[in-house]
Design a protein around this motif. Structure first.
Motif, mmCIF file in Angstrom:
data_model
loop_
_atom_site.group_PDB
_atom_site.id
_atom_site.type_symbol
_atom_site.label_atom_id
_atom_site.label_comp_id
_atom_site.label_asym_id
_atom_site.label_seq_id
_atom_site.Cartn_x
_atom_site.Cartn_y
_atom_site.Cartn_z
ATOM 1 N N GLU A 12 0.831 -1.207 0.000
ATOM 2 C CA GLU A 12 0.000 0.000 0.000
ATOM 3 C C GLU A 12 0.866 1.259 0.000
ATOM 4 N N GLU A 16 0.848 4.126 -2.913
ATOM 5 C CA GLU A 16 0.502 5.509 -2.573
ATOM 6 C C GLU A 16 1.680 6.464 -2.790
ATOM 7 N N SER A 83 -0.234 10.558 5.095
ATOM 8 C CA SER A 83 -1.067 10.613 6.306
ATOM 9 C C SER A 83 -2.505 11.006 5.978
ATOM 10 N N LYS A 84 -2.705 11.709 4.876
ATOM 11 C CA LYS A 84 -4.061 12.085 4.466
ATOM 12 C C LYS A 84 -4.820 10.909 3.858
ATOM 13 N N VAL A 85 -4.070 9.959 3.288
ATOM 14 C CA VAL A 85 -4.696 8.853 2.567
ATOM 15 C C VAL A 85 -4.770 7.574 3.400
ATOM 16 N N MET A 86 -3.700 7.270 4.118
ATOM 17 C CA MET A 86 -3.618 6.013 4.858
ATOM 18 C C MET A 86 -4.336 6.156 6.206
ATOM 19 N N ARG A 87 -5.004 5.100 6.609
ATOM 20 C CA ARG A 87 -5.701 5.103 7.900
ATOM 21 C C ARG A 87 -4.835 4.403 8.943
ATOM 22 N N LEU A 88 -3.796 5.104 9.347
ATOM 23 C CA LEU A 88 -2.877 4.591 10.363
ATOM 24 C C LEU A 88 -2.748 5.629 11.461
ATOM 25 N N ARG A 89 -2.431 5.159 12.642
ATOM 26 C CA ARG A 89 -2.216 6.080 13.755
ATOM 27 C C ARG A 89 -1.019 6.974 13.474
ATOM 28 N N THR A 90 0.071 6.355 13.041
ATOM 29 C CA THR A 90 1.263 7.119 12.666
ATOM 30 C C THR A 90 1.764 6.610 11.319
ATOM 31 N N VAL A 91 2.173 7.533 10.490
ATOM 32 C CA VAL A 91 2.792 7.184 9.216
ATOM 33 C C VAL A 91 4.297 7.174 9.460
#
Length: 120
Positions: A12, A16, A83-91
């Motif tokens: 992913e 991205e 960070s705008k696209v991925m749904r993670l706590r921290t990139v």
């Protein structure tokens, strides 16, 4: 990062990051080389850092080096866009590295070609 989750995240990130370079970074820096490839992303197990391997294809070596340095300098921008696209706590923090596998392959091909034609 090993395991199914790590491989999926790395894939992913690779997709991205390629998208960010192709769409957003290229609009800011139109002199980027035509072919820029994200060959691999290696995410650390704790998701704090990721190594991003980039290959730049261009006939002009200076332009290829310039394109790589632009990508390396904009690692923070790429991370912000992720960070705008991925749904993670921290990139993860991105470490951009040059992938020299294509140059190495060309060198081996040339050596083999020279050896093959030497006998004739």
């Amino acid at each position: 990062m090993k395991g199914v989750r790590g491989e999926r995240l790395a894939g992913e990130f690779q997709k991205e990051i390629s998208s960010v370079i192709a769409l957003k970074l290229r609009s800011e820096y139109p002199r980027l080389s035509a072919i820029i490839s994200v060959t691999e992303v290696d995410v650390a197990p704790d998701l704090k850092s990721a190594k991003v391997y980039i290959s730049v294809y261009d006939n002009d070596k200076a332009r290829a080096e310039e394109s790589f340095s632009v990508i390396k300098e904009n690692a923070g921008f790429i991370r912000r866009e992720l960070s705008k696209v991925m749904r993670l706590r921290t990139v993860p923090e991105l470490r951009v590295l040059k992938d020299g596998s294509m140059e190495y392959g060309e060198k081996i091909d040339k050596i083999l070609f020279d050896l093959e034609n030497k006998d004739e």
